[in-house]
Design a protein around this motif. Sequence first.
Motif, mmCIF file in Angstrom:
data_model
loop_
_atom_site.group_PDB
_atom_site.id
_atom_site.type_symbol
_atom_site.label_atom_id
_atom_site.label_comp_id
_atom_site.label_asym_id
_atom_site.label_seq_id
_atom_site.Cartn_x
_atom_site.Cartn_y
_atom_site.Cartn_z
ATOM 1 N N GLY A 67 0.873 -1.149 0.160
ATOM 2 C CA GLY A 67 0.071 -0.141 -0.121
ATOM 3 C C GLY A 67 0.777 1.182 -0.051
ATOM 4 N N ILE A 68 2.172 1.006 -0.348
ATOM 5 C CA ILE A 68 3.131 2.113 -0.369
ATOM 6 C C ILE A 68 4.443 1.760 -1.098
ATOM 7 C CG2 ILE A 68 4.274 1.568 2.063
ATOM 8 C CD1 ILE A 68 4.416 4.540 2.596
ATOM 9 N N PHE A 69 4.781 2.703 -1.922
ATOM 10 C CA PHE A 69 6.125 2.599 -2.800
ATOM 11 C C PHE A 69 6.575 3.953 -3.240
ATOM 12 C CE2 PHE A 69 3.274 3.472 -6.908
ATOM 13 C CZ PHE A 69 1.995 3.289 -6.436
ATOM 14 N N GLN A 70 7.643 4.033 -3.925
ATOM 15 C CA GLN A 70 8.058 5.343 -4.398
ATOM 16 C C GLN A 70 8.017 5.243 -5.918
ATOM 17 O OE1 GLN A 70 10.889 7.123 -1.903
ATOM 18 N NE2 GLN A 70 11.463 5.465 -0.981
ATOM 19 N N ILE A 71 7.781 6.337 -6.461
ATOM 20 C CA ILE A 71 7.909 6.416 -7.814
ATOM 21 C C ILE A 71 8.950 7.707 -8.424
ATOM 22 C CG2 ILE A 71 5.573 5.697 -8.480
ATOM 23 C CD1 ILE A 71 4.735 8.535 -8.691
ATOM 24 N N VAL A 72 9.892 7.284 -9.177
ATOM 25 C CA VAL A 72 10.733 8.179 -10.004
ATOM 26 C C VAL A 72 10.128 8.395 -11.460
ATOM 27 C CG1 VAL A 72 12.532 7.625 -8.430
ATOM 28 C CG2 VAL A 72 12.312 6.294 -10.346
ATOM 29 N N ASP A 73 10.962 9.109 -12.137
ATOM 30 C CA ASP A 73 10.711 9.271 -13.630
ATOM 31 C C ASP A 73 9.226 9.665 -13.736
ATOM 32 O OD1 ASP A 73 13.372 8.677 -14.264
ATOM 33 O OD2 ASP A 73 12.938 6.547 -14.086
ATOM 34 N N HIS A 74 8.564 10.483 -13.041
ATOM 35 C CA HIS A 74 7.084 10.545 -12.733
ATOM 36 C C HIS A 74 6.779 11.613 -13.747
ATOM 37 C CE1 HIS A 74 8.714 13.592 -10.291
ATOM 38 N NE2 HIS A 74 9.033 12.346 -9.230
ATOM 39 N N GLY A 75 7.782 12.767 -14.380
ATOM 40 C CA GLY A 75 7.320 13.577 -15.223
ATOM 41 C C GLY A 75 6.926 15.027 -14.663
ATOM 42 N N VAL A 76 7.135 14.994 -13.109
ATOM 43 C CA VAL A 76 7.088 16.396 -12.638
ATOM 44 C C VAL A 76 8.499 17.118 -12.717
ATOM 45 C CG1 VAL A 76 6.216 17.587 -10.522
ATOM 46 C CG2 VAL A 76 4.946 15.522 -11.257
ATOM 47 N N ASP A 77 8.053 18.203 -13.210
ATOM 48 C CA ASP A 77 9.550 18.823 -13.488
ATOM 49 C C ASP A 77 10.372 19.197 -12.073
ATOM 50 O OD1 ASP A 77 11.632 20.747 -14.011
ATOM 51 O OD2 ASP A 77 10.148 22.056 -14.791
ATOM 52 N N SER A 78 11.656 18.806 -12.093
ATOM 53 C CA SER A 78 12.454 18.741 -11.070
ATOM 54 C C SER A 78 12.590 20.373 -10.459
ATOM 55 C CB SER A 78 13.712 18.133 -11.283
ATOM 56 O OG SER A 78 14.364 18.771 -12.177
ATOM 57 N N ASN A 79 12.537 21.373 -11.513
ATOM 58 C CA ASN A 79 12.756 22.599 -10.898
ATOM 59 C C ASN A 79 11.542 23.089 -10.078
ATOM 60 O OD1 ASN A 79 15.258 23.103 -12.108
ATOM 61 N ND2 ASN A 79 14.366 23.453 -14.228
ATOM 62 N N LEU A 80 10.203 22.556 -10.807
ATOM 63 C CA LEU A 80 9.167 22.904 -9.780
ATOM 64 C C LEU A 80 9.336 22.328 -8.283
ATOM 65 C CD1 LEU A 80 6.104 24.002 -9.889
ATOM 66 C CD2 LEU A 80 5.419 21.645 -10.813
ATOM 67 N N ILE A 81 9.555 21.042 -8.427
ATOM 68 C CA ILE A 81 9.706 20.263 -6.969
ATOM 69 C C ILE A 81 10.876 21.313 -5.981
ATOM 70 C CG2 ILE A 81 10.799 18.270 -5.970
ATOM 71 C CD1 ILE A 81 9.492 16.583 -8.143
#
Length: 365
Positions: A67-81
């Motif tokens: 019920g828990i995991f991590q995602i990478v390469d998710h497409g949300v801009d790293s500058n925004l983050i």
Amino acid sequence: MAPSTLTALAGETTLQSSFVRDEDERPKVAYNHFSHDIPIISLAGIDDAQKRCQICSKIVEACEDWGIFQIVDHGVDSNLISDMTTLAKAFFALPPEEKLRFDMSGGKKGGFIVSSHLQGEAVQDWREIVTYFSYPIPRRDYSRWPDKPEGWIDVTKEYSEKLMGLACKLLEVLSEAMGLEKEALTKACVDMDQKVVVNYYPKCPQPDLTLGLKRHTDPGTITLLLQDQVGGLQATKDNGKTWITVQPVEGAFVVNLGDHGHYLSNGRFKNADHQAVVNSNSSRLSIATFQNPAPEATVYPLKVREGEKPILEEPITFAEMYRRKMSKDIELAKLKKLAKEEKQMQEEEWQKPKLEAKPLEDILA
Ligand code: OGA
Ligand code: NI
């Protein structure tokens, strides 16, 4: 006089008693003793038919197991983050009076609050938060969105939009895994709500005695959490018996399913039990984006597999599900408080005869 924000308490050498938890609730594992158990899944290629299948089966497996995991390469801009994180940190560094301009105690919808805790519960969480009610858009109240640091409102708007998109993409995968049409889970939310909660956990003088955020499951459909590199998010395995600390991964989102997601899948997808611990070395920032159904949305399994029974007796609204969860939590907290008081009284009783015996001996002497 009580300091107005937690940041002011962080400089003290002992923890105020209102933050001290019972022994059974205290952290069992160190904030920086990282586990590698929780799956890290790359979403690269999720829109490409060939790769999609593979990625989806990893997500589904993680939801069934954890019920828990991590995602990478998710497409949300790293500058925004990084803008979102920098601005959030700058907000919590503002003087108390600036933060308290957005004080939401007293029932205001959104803004700043110090160590919120449940009604009926004595112990406080070691955290400060800023909350945005970001969806549905027509119901946004920008007067409750901090106007400092400059530019934070615009960045938050974009962040919340990008996370809404990402969450819907994940819900598509889960809908398909349940053998339903892509939009089934988002449709079940009617008009999806989104709440962004920025958690700030200041350094804590006695972190072993307290929690940043006590053990809970999130009530909604799915949560996306961005955390810094400090560490402190913990989840359980072995049906709640063992705690592990989730390893921070730069730029990743920790995804966890909430109660609503759990019920809709008839318990197939877990609603992960989690908590946040604090430490005395550094403050920590996390940004949780909760995707919730509309209050009037129906909570009931969308799919009951062969040989299974529905895990809910009857369809209820999300508002009702939430009300029941809260009253159960308050009830449990009350029972705990009562048991503690009773234990204290028994201990006092036990000591009484000895105290009374003394003057009697004096009289006889
Ligand atoms: C939450 C949450 C964990 C963290 O906000 O619901 O679980 O690490 N946060 O801040
Ligand atoms: Ni949570």
